[in-house]
Design an enzyme around this catalytic site. Structure first.
Site, PDB file in Angstrom:
ATOM      1  N   TYR A   1     -82.171   7.049 -35.886  1.00  0.00           N
ATOM      2  CA  TYR A   1     -82.491   7.737 -37.137  1.00  0.00           C
ATOM      3  C   TYR A   1     -81.902   6.956 -38.293  1.00  0.00           C
ATOM      4  O   TYR A   1     -80.704   6.635 -38.310  1.00  0.00           O
ATOM      5  CB  TYR A   1     -81.953   9.170 -37.162  1.00  0.00           C
ATOM      6  CG  TYR A   1     -82.366   9.854 -38.450  1.00  0.00           C
ATOM      7  CD1 TYR A   1     -83.690  10.253 -38.627  1.00  0.00           C
ATOM      8  CD2 TYR A   1     -81.471  10.026 -39.492  1.00  0.00           C
ATOM      9  CE1 TYR A   1     -84.108  10.823 -39.818  1.00  0.00           C
ATOM     10  CE2 TYR A   1     -81.880  10.601 -40.688  1.00  0.00           C
ATOM     11  CZ  TYR A   1     -83.201  10.985 -40.854  1.00  0.00           C
ATOM     12  OH  TYR A   1     -83.629  11.539 -42.041  1.00  0.00           O
TER      13      TYR A   1
ATOM     14  N   GLN B   1     -86.383  17.535 -38.635  1.00  0.00           N
ATOM     15  CA  GLN B   1     -87.630  17.435 -37.868  1.00  0.00           C
ATOM     16  C   GLN B   1     -87.707  16.132 -37.071  1.00  0.00           C
ATOM     17  O   GLN B   1     -88.257  16.103 -35.965  1.00  0.00           O
ATOM     18  CB  GLN B   1     -88.850  17.608 -38.772  1.00  0.00           C
ATOM     19  CG  GLN B   1     -89.027  16.607 -39.888  1.00  0.00           C
ATOM     20  CD  GLN B   1     -88.317  17.003 -41.189  1.00  0.00           C
ATOM     21  OE1 GLN B   1     -87.356  17.767 -41.160  1.00  0.00           O
ATOM     22  NE2 GLN B   1     -88.799  16.492 -42.317  1.00  0.00           N
TER      23      GLN B   1
ATOM     24  N   ASN C   1     -77.441  13.329 -43.338  1.00  0.00           N
ATOM     25  CA  ASN C   1     -76.739  14.363 -44.094  1.00  0.00           C
ATOM     26  C   ASN C   1     -76.265  15.480 -43.155  1.00  0.00           C
ATOM     27  O   ASN C   1     -76.388  15.393 -41.930  1.00  0.00           O
ATOM     28  CB  ASN C   1     -77.625  14.906 -45.221  1.00  0.00           C
ATOM     29  CG  ASN C   1     -78.912  15.541 -44.691  1.00  0.00           C
ATOM     30  OD1 ASN C   1     -79.003  15.943 -43.523  1.00  0.00           O
ATOM     31  ND2 ASN C   1     -79.913  15.639 -45.538  1.00  0.00           N
TER      32      ASN C   1
ATOM     33  N   SER D   1     -68.895   9.966 -44.855  1.00  0.00           N
ATOM     34  CA  SER D   1     -68.279   8.647 -44.756  1.00  0.00           C
ATOM     35  C   SER D   1     -66.954   8.595 -45.513  1.00  0.00           C
ATOM     36  O   SER D   1     -66.731   9.349 -46.460  1.00  0.00           O
ATOM     37  CB  SER D   1     -69.251   7.607 -45.316  1.00  0.00           C
ATOM     38  OG  SER D   1     -68.860   6.319 -44.936  1.00  0.00           O
TER      39      SER D   1
ATOM     40  N   GLN E   1     -67.126   3.016 -51.296  1.00  0.00           N
ATOM     41  CA  GLN E   1     -67.240   4.150 -50.377  1.00  0.00           C
ATOM     42  C   GLN E   1     -67.616   5.418 -51.127  1.00  0.00           C
ATOM     43  O   GLN E   1     -68.436   6.220 -50.661  1.00  0.00           O
ATOM     44  CB  GLN E   1     -65.908   4.351 -49.654  1.00  0.00           C
ATOM     45  CG  GLN E   1     -65.979   5.339 -48.516  1.00  0.00           C
ATOM     46  CD  GLN E   1     -66.957   4.901 -47.451  1.00  0.00           C
ATOM     47  OE1 GLN E   1     -66.875   3.818 -46.931  1.00  0.00           O
ATOM     48  NE2 GLN E   1     -67.923   5.740 -47.143  1.00  0.00           N
TER      49      GLN E   1
ATOM     50  N   HIS F   1     -71.312   6.521 -51.767  1.00  0.00           N
ATOM     51  CA  HIS F   1     -72.194   6.960 -50.678  1.00  0.00           C
ATOM     52  C   HIS F   1     -72.747   8.349 -50.947  1.00  0.00           C
ATOM     53  O   HIS F   1     -73.923   8.627 -50.684  1.00  0.00           O
ATOM     54  CB  HIS F   1     -71.438   6.963 -49.351  1.00  0.00           C
ATOM     55  CG  HIS F   1     -71.587   5.688 -48.584  1.00  0.00           C
ATOM     56  ND1 HIS F   1     -72.800   5.224 -48.146  1.00  0.00           N
ATOM     57  CD2 HIS F   1     -70.663   4.784 -48.160  1.00  0.00           C
ATOM     58  CE1 HIS F   1     -72.624   4.090 -47.490  1.00  0.00           C
ATOM     59  NE2 HIS F   1     -71.334   3.789 -47.502  1.00  0.00           N
TER      60      HIS F   1
ATOM     61  N   GLU G   1     -62.557   6.316 -40.806  1.00  0.00           N
ATOM     62  CA  GLU G   1     -63.740   5.579 -40.367  1.00  0.00           C
ATOM     63  C   GLU G   1     -63.553   4.088 -40.661  1.00  0.00           C
ATOM     64  O   GLU G   1     -63.741   3.240 -39.798  1.00  0.00           O
ATOM     65  CB  GLU G   1     -64.968   6.111 -41.105  1.00  0.00           C
ATOM     66  CG  GLU G   1     -66.242   5.358 -40.806  1.00  0.00           C
ATOM     67  CD  GLU G   1     -67.392   5.791 -41.700  1.00  0.00           C
ATOM     68  OE1 GLU G   1     -68.545   5.468 -41.363  1.00  0.00           O
ATOM     69  OE2 GLU G   1     -67.147   6.435 -42.745  1.00  0.00           O
ATOM     70  N   HIS G   2     -63.200   3.775 -41.896  1.00  0.00           N
ATOM     71  CA  HIS G   2     -62.905   2.396 -42.313  1.00  0.00           C
ATOM     72  C   HIS G   2     -61.453   2.325 -42.763  1.00  0.00           C
ATOM     73  O   HIS G   2     -60.990   3.186 -43.510  1.00  0.00           O
ATOM     74  CB  HIS G   2     -63.780   1.969 -43.497  1.00  0.00           C
ATOM     75  CG  HIS G   2     -65.248   2.151 -43.285  1.00  0.00           C
ATOM     76  ND1 HIS G   2     -65.916   3.287 -43.706  1.00  0.00           N
ATOM     77  CD2 HIS G   2     -66.177   1.354 -42.714  1.00  0.00           C
ATOM     78  CE1 HIS G   2     -67.199   3.164 -43.392  1.00  0.00           C
ATOM     79  NE2 HIS G   2     -67.380   2.007 -42.793  1.00  0.00           N
TER      80      HIS G   2
ATOM     81  N   ASP H   1     -70.177  -3.627 -43.460  1.00  0.00           N
ATOM     82  CA  ASP H   1     -71.345  -2.763 -43.645  1.00  0.00           C
ATOM     83  C   ASP H   1     -72.647  -3.538 -43.495  1.00  0.00           C
ATOM     84  O   ASP H   1     -73.682  -2.967 -43.144  1.00  0.00           O
ATOM     85  CB  ASP H   1     -71.315  -2.121 -45.040  1.00  0.00           C
ATOM     86  CG  ASP H   1     -70.427  -0.890 -45.094  1.00  0.00           C
ATOM     87  OD1 ASP H   1     -69.994  -0.445 -44.024  1.00  0.00           O
ATOM     88  OD2 ASP H   1     -70.169  -0.387 -46.197  1.00  0.00           O
TER      89      ASP H   1
ATOM     90  N   GLU I   1     -58.478  20.326   1.074  1.00  0.00           N
ATOM     91  CA  GLU I   1     -59.269  21.036   0.056  1.00  0.00           C
ATOM     92  C   GLU I   1     -60.218  22.064   0.677  1.00  0.00           C
ATOM     93  O   GLU I   1     -61.013  22.673  -0.034  1.00  0.00           O
ATOM     94  CB  GLU I   1     -60.062  20.030  -0.781  1.00  0.00           C
ATOM     95  CG  GLU I   1     -59.182  19.198  -1.683  1.00  0.00           C
ATOM     96  CD  GLU I   1     -59.953  18.335  -2.673  1.00  0.00           C
ATOM     97  OE1 GLU I   1     -59.351  17.876  -3.648  1.00  0.00           O
ATOM     98  OE2 GLU I   1     -61.181  18.140  -2.479  1.00  0.00           O
TER      99      GLU I   1
ATOM    100  N   HIS J   1     -67.326  17.870   4.113  1.00  0.00           N
ATOM    101  CA  HIS J   1     -66.874  16.561   3.646  1.00  0.00           C
ATOM    102  C   HIS J   1     -66.104  15.846   4.768  1.00  0.00           C
ATOM    103  O   HIS J   1     -66.313  14.659   5.029  1.00  0.00           O
ATOM    104  CB  HIS J   1     -65.953  16.714   2.428  1.00  0.00           C
ATOM    105  CG  HIS J   1     -66.677  16.937   1.140  1.00  0.00           C
ATOM    106  ND1 HIS J   1     -67.392  18.082   0.886  1.00  0.00           N
ATOM    107  CD2 HIS J   1     -66.788  16.154   0.029  1.00  0.00           C
ATOM    108  CE1 HIS J   1     -67.915  18.008  -0.328  1.00  0.00           C
ATOM    109  NE2 HIS J   1     -67.563  16.842  -0.872  1.00  0.00           N
TER     110      HIS J   1
END
Length: 425
Positions: free
Chosen positions: A124, A186, A209, A233, A255, A258, A322-323, A356, A410, A415
């Protein structure tokens, strides 16, 4: 931004908290859209494209003619930049190829792993306030190297019923199999469930988002794997008196632009640096086309003054950014102490923008503190490790009695019997 000087350690947890949003209504909306996509397929997908992206589509799939037109449209310098970035990303990710080796764990017992690509993956790529064609390279390049047979990409169409040409060009360069005009919830539903046009995939990658993130998390419960949970981010910069304040300010603003929910955190050992960076941020902000977005993002951001570099790195590890940019004279020493971060940039010249776009590392990274447990996207993200083992009669003699004893303890008699029959032959 909020300025905090010499906070006590018991206050750190509050400093690293991200903004929390009430997503109950959002989740209900997402759930409704997903259910409709699952039930009505392409018909519902086109209706939501009209409703949310304001585009009426006759066909969802991008044609070869549209891809060729995109390649002809984009500036030659941009196309060459995309190809350069692709080469570097490919070089870095190809170095991660797995080589399994056979190991004899006991006489007659041999075990090994084989890396097998996920056959069908979905990517995506947002196209809202910024068409993130760089994300196409980050997601499709390792998928191609891994050997995924089908790479499906969804991205929202523009008002003229096409996908941004740079996104299509990047998809072509990186080897995407099929491209569809679909955005938002969707698109996630279409890849998770499959429609008449969009194939069902086994794992979905990519940012988005809050609605997209909620959709990914919902479909991951029962229908498809996802790359990682994620939030807005973020970047953390650790800086001392050796930093370039103008560089640091530029990194923070890169940053902040964004989106309004992005977050930046400056941790510095120098009050003078704090003041200079604050001044630089104010000056550079005035020249940004996305000034309004960046200004709102800065409202969620913090500048923190700490006693020394040891405190700085401990606070950063608690934040798990993240960064992480380490702009200090002892960046090599501090780098060894990083335990929680998505991607780390060392020294005054390693700006986040390099990672990036074109240094080669992946920019699809864990956010919202998930770097404590998740890696960023890498070649392993597109593979499964399948284990194999081969036992000879000698192998049965080596481990058979231990297996029988453990199975009996067990109370799993079937087994035990599976081994006992072999031990007696």
């Amino acid at each position: 931004m909020k300025i905090i000087k010499y906070p006590r350690e018991e206050e750190w947890q509050n400093l690293v908290e991200r903004p929390h949003l009430d997503v109950s209504q959002l989740n209900a909306t997402v759930s409704g859209v997903l259910a409709d996509i699952r039930k009505r397929g392409d018909e519902a997908l086109k209706e939501y494209e009209k409703k949310f992206d304001h585009v009426e589509l006759d066909s969802l799939r991008v044609t070869e003619e549209e891809i060729q037109q995109a390649l002809n449209e984009i500036p030659s310098e941009l196309l060459e930049s995309i190809r350069l970035a692709h080469r570097n990303i490919e070089t870095f990710h190809r170095s991660q190829l797995f080589e399994g080796k056979k190991v004899e764990t006991a006489p007659g017992v041999t075990c090994w792993q084989k890396s097998v690509a996920i056959e069908r993956v979905g990517l995506y790529v947002p196209g809202g306030t910024a068409p993130l064609f760089s994300t196409v390279l980050m997601l499709a390049t390792p998928a191609k190297i891994a050997g995924c047979k089908e790479i499906v990409l969804c991205s929202p169409p523009t008002h003229n019923s096409t996908i941004h040409p740079a996104i299509l060009a990047a998809a072509h360069v990186a080897g995407v199999s099929k491209i569809f005009k679909a955005g938002g919830v969707q698109a996630i539903g279409a890849m998770a469930y499959g429609t008449e046009s969009v194939p069902k995939v086994y794992k979905i990658f990519g940012p988005g988002n809050q609605y997209v993130m909620a959709a990914k998390q919902q479909v991951s419960l029962h229908d498809v794997a996802i790359d990682m949970p994620a939030g807005p981010s973020e970047v953390c910069v650790i800086a001392d008196e050796s930093c370039r304040p103008d560089f640091v300010a530029a990194d923070l603003l890169s940053q902040a632009e964004h989106g309004t929910d992005s977050q930046v955190l400056l941790i510095t050992t120098s009050e003078e640096v704090l003041k200079k960076v604050e001044k630089e941020v104010e000056q550079q902000l005035e020249h940004l086309p996305r000034k309004e977005l960046a200004t709102k993002s800065l409202d969620n951001s913090k500048f923190v003054l700490v006693k020394d570099s040891e405190e700085a790195i401990r606070l950063s590890n608690l934040y798990a950014p993240e960064h992480l940019i380490i702009a200090t004279k002892d960046f090599e020493e501090l780098a060894e102490k990083v335990v929680n971060a998505g991607s780390v940039f060392l020294g005054n010249y390693a700006c986040e923008s390099a990672g990036d776009y074109a240094s080669g590392t992946n920019h699809t990274l864990p956010t919202h503190g998930y770097a404590t447990a998740y890696s960023g996207v890498n070649l392993d993200s597109y593979n499964r490790k399948i284990t194999f083992q081969h036992l000879t009669e000698e192998g049965i003699r080596s481990i058979g009695r231990a297996v029988e004893t453990m199975a009996a303890a067990e109370q799993l008699d079937a087994h035990r019997n599976a081994m006992t029959l072999r031990v007696k032959t």
